[in-house]
Design a protein around this motif. Structure first.
Motif, PDB file in Angstrom:
ATOM      1  N   SER A 226       0.793  -1.025  -0.082  1.00 52.57           N
ATOM      2  CA  SER A 226       0.024   0.060   0.036  1.00 52.57           C
ATOM      3  C   SER A 226       0.845   1.313   0.276  1.00 52.57           C
ATOM      4  N   ASP A 227       2.333   0.749  -0.267  1.00 50.98           N
ATOM      5  CA  ASP A 227       3.224   1.985   0.320  1.00 50.98           C
ATOM      6  C   ASP A 227       3.619   2.625  -0.929  1.00 50.98           C
ATOM      7  N   ARG A 228       2.981   1.446  -2.511  1.00 52.07           N
ATOM      8  CA  ARG A 228       4.293   1.846  -3.839  1.00 52.07           C
ATOM      9  C   ARG A 228       4.050   2.741  -4.372  1.00 52.07           C
ATOM     10  N   VAL A 229       4.031   3.845  -5.317  1.00 54.62           N
ATOM     11  CA  VAL A 229       4.433   4.836  -6.338  1.00 54.62           C
ATOM     12  C   VAL A 229       4.855   4.462  -7.685  1.00 54.62           C
ATOM     13  N   LEU A 230       3.728   4.392  -8.743  1.00 55.34           N
ATOM     14  CA  LEU A 230       3.769   3.890  -9.768  1.00 55.34           C
ATOM     15  C   LEU A 230       3.390   5.253 -10.719  1.00 55.34           C
ATOM     16  N   PRO A 326      -7.940  -1.454   2.461  1.00 51.37           N
ATOM     17  CA  PRO A 326      -7.788  -1.739   0.649  1.00 51.37           C
ATOM     18  C   PRO A 326      -6.876  -2.022   0.613  1.00 51.37           C
ATOM     19  N   VAL A 327      -7.086  -3.317  -0.494  1.00 54.25           N
ATOM     20  CA  VAL A 327      -5.984  -4.081  -1.401  1.00 54.25           C
ATOM     21  C   VAL A 327      -5.560  -3.423  -2.969  1.00 54.25           C
ATOM     22  N   TRP A 328      -4.426  -3.736  -3.253  1.00 59.45           N
ATOM     23  CA  TRP A 328      -3.862  -3.087  -4.175  1.00 59.45           C
ATOM     24  C   TRP A 328      -3.337  -4.056  -5.252  1.00 59.45           C
ATOM     25  N   PRO A 329      -4.712  -5.280  -5.904  1.00 57.54           N
ATOM     26  CA  PRO A 329      -3.607  -5.823  -6.870  1.00 57.54           C
ATOM     27  C   PRO A 329      -3.597  -4.619  -7.860  1.00 57.54           C
ATOM     28  N   TRP A 330      -1.733  -5.720  -8.580  1.00 62.30           N
ATOM     29  CA  TRP A 330      -1.676  -5.063 -10.210  1.00 62.30           C
ATOM     30  C   TRP A 330      -2.124  -5.942 -11.354  1.00 62.30           C
ATOM     31  N   TRP A 331      -2.327  -5.896 -12.372  1.00 67.48           N
ATOM     32  CA  TRP A 331      -3.029  -6.746 -13.414  1.00 67.48           C
ATOM     33  C   TRP A 331      -2.027  -6.687 -14.594  1.00 67.48           C
TER      34      TRP A 331
END
Length: 488
Positions: A226-230, A326-331
């Motif tokens: 949850s601390d990622r930066v894209l 919340p959760v953050w999946p990446w597809w």
């Protein structure tokens, strides 16, 4: 079980079970009869498996405890043939005919086994908050095919033991590649079938795994921290008088800062009975900003931009009353529609079914209970447990519901993995039993009484020698006192 009915579904399930038992016996190339009866003892034991020597007392194991230990320590299993037999089984598929594979690591903890080589520090969770510990053991990467809907069943086609200091992302990509290639060779997924979906939890470098598997017909879905930066796509070039190099990356997308999100690509809302309203919000074409260090240090050429879709999953409540974060999946795909986002949400929730498989392995089949010294023997015992679990999966339509007092009746063909073993002993007598009868023998003299062992087993450090033969060194950015880096 009084007898088998002649319903077509049951006859087909009985044939598949008998065929797999014969194929499994053919994979045991050394001490095969003892290994096969060991698997039967695991399936028919009264209660959970506690020790290996206890399995030798089961009626299904007609040999002594010496033959049992000899099979585990000196037997041989043709794992390539067994893997091919597992992928040829009828695998569960999603509603659109897609195979969904979950990958996760489960440790076999061996904290006091100083004489066991190739141990690594395995991450474990404690009962309290923040009670994480690193315990020595053997980590195993397991691939499981998931069923649609709420179920505790999976199909395990592969398991690999990870060595000390091994690159988890590279090892996972190689394992998934081998499984997908076997699925294609077995005809489970063809050119006209949907791509195989690979579901991962937190702890994996999901974009890198998607990059390593880009040439396969697969989609990768994994949770990010949850601390990622894209970063957004590269903005168009604007020529002005100031000059300078044009930017390579777009604006930042910070998971923890809603003001950086912008307009979503798709939004879905689903009413659930356990979690309330489940909201899935997707943003398209986001990629991490890669740097030439760690896994990308020796990459040839320009670093790639691995674009995908970020999905934010949020629910109203949790079944245990905890806080719903919340959760953050990446597809790994782009241009997501509402149907794609809803499919990603359902597939990510189904990923947790592999946790039920791990619990059955460790609590019922007692995968990690034996105190085995050699890692090769641990691999052999792991495949015995996988073969036993596969027979339980195939016997699900055939087993009777032998309920205990206080248990509710189960729906037809919906028995849990813990109920099927109760009637497997009656079912075993009607299936193929290719193991031969034991030959009469005389036990050896053993060590003379009072003699001492003059060749003690060597001691091994934990996680000090990697597969390349070099000593394992801790990365510089893991040392204490360094400035925390921003997750990009």
């Amino acid at each position: 079980m009084a007898g088998l009915s002649y319903e077509p579904e049951r006859v087909e399930a009985f044939g598949q079970l008998s065929y797999f038992r014969g194929e499994f016996h053919g994979c045991l190339t050394r001490r095969g009869d003892a290994l096969f009866e060991l698997a039967d003892a695991v399936l028919c034991a009264d209660g959970p498996v506690k020790t290996l020597v206890g399995l030798s007392l089961a009626p299904e194991h007609r040999r002594g405890h010496g033959a049992l230990y000899g099979a585990v320590n000196q037997g041989r299993i043709d794992t390539a043939r067994l893997r091919d037999a597992l992928v040829r089984l009828p695998l569960p598929k999603a509603a659109d005919g897609r195979i969904v594979l979950a990958v996760d690591v489960s440790p076999w903890l061996r904290p006091d086994a100083d004489t066991s080589p190739d141990r690594s520090f395995c991450h474990t969770y404690g009962r309290g908050e923040g009670k994480h510990q690193m315990v020595p053991g053997w980590p195993y990467s397991v691939v499981a095919a998931l069923e649609p809907g709420r179920s505790s069943w999976t199909v395990v086609p592969d398991a690999v033991r990870l060595g000390p200091g091994e690159d988890v992302a590279a090892a996972t990509a190689a394992q998934v590649r081998a499984v997908v290639e076997r699925l294609v060779a077995a005809g489970q997924c063809g050119p006209k079938d949907p791509d195989v979906l690979i579901v991962l939890d937190a702890g994996y470098d999901v974009p890198r795994i998607a990059f390593l598997l880009a040439d396969l017909p697969v989609e990768v879905l994994g949770r990010m921290r949850s601390d990622r930066v894209l970063r957004r796509p590269t903005p168009p070039k604007v020529y002005d008088r100031q000059g300078g190099r044009p930017p390579k990356h777009g604006a930042e997308f910070v998971f923890g800062q809603p003001e950086t999100w912008g307009d979503p690509q798709a939004v879905t809302r689903t009413e659930t009975t356990r979690y309330g309203t489940a909201v899935a919000t997707a943003w398209d074409r986001l990629h991490p900003r890669l740097t030439r260090r760690s896994a990308w240090e020796g990459f040839d050429g320009e670093l790639p931009m691995i674009s995908g879709t970020v999905v934010r999953l949020r629910v109203d409540r949790l079944p245990n009353g905890g806080e719903a974060k919340p959760v953050w999946p990446w597809w790994s795909k782009t241009d997501a529609t509402d149907a794609d986002v809803d499919r990603c949400r359902q597939s990510f929730l189904r990923r947790f079914d592999i946790e039920h498989t791990f619990r059955l392995f460790k609590q019922t089949l007692r995968w990690t209970a034996p105190r085995i010294r050699d890692p090769e023997s641990a691999d052999r015992w792991t495949w015995i447990v996988i073969a036993a679990y596969t027979q339980l999966f195939l016997a699900r339509p055939l087993a009777d519901d032998l309920r205990r007092p206080g248990e509710k009746p189960a729906e037809p063909n919906r028995l849990t993995p813990a109920r099927v073993p109760r009637g497997f002993r009656n079912l075993r007598s009607k299936t193929a039993r290719p193991a031969g009868a034991p030959k009469p023998s005389t036990p050896g003299p053993g060590r003379p009484p009072g003699s001492r062992n003059h060749r003690p087993a060597p001691r091994h450090d934990v996680g000090r020698i990697v597969k390349t033969g070099e000593s394992y060194t801790r990365p510089s950015h893991h040392n204490k006192g360094t400035k925390p880096r921003r997750m990009g």
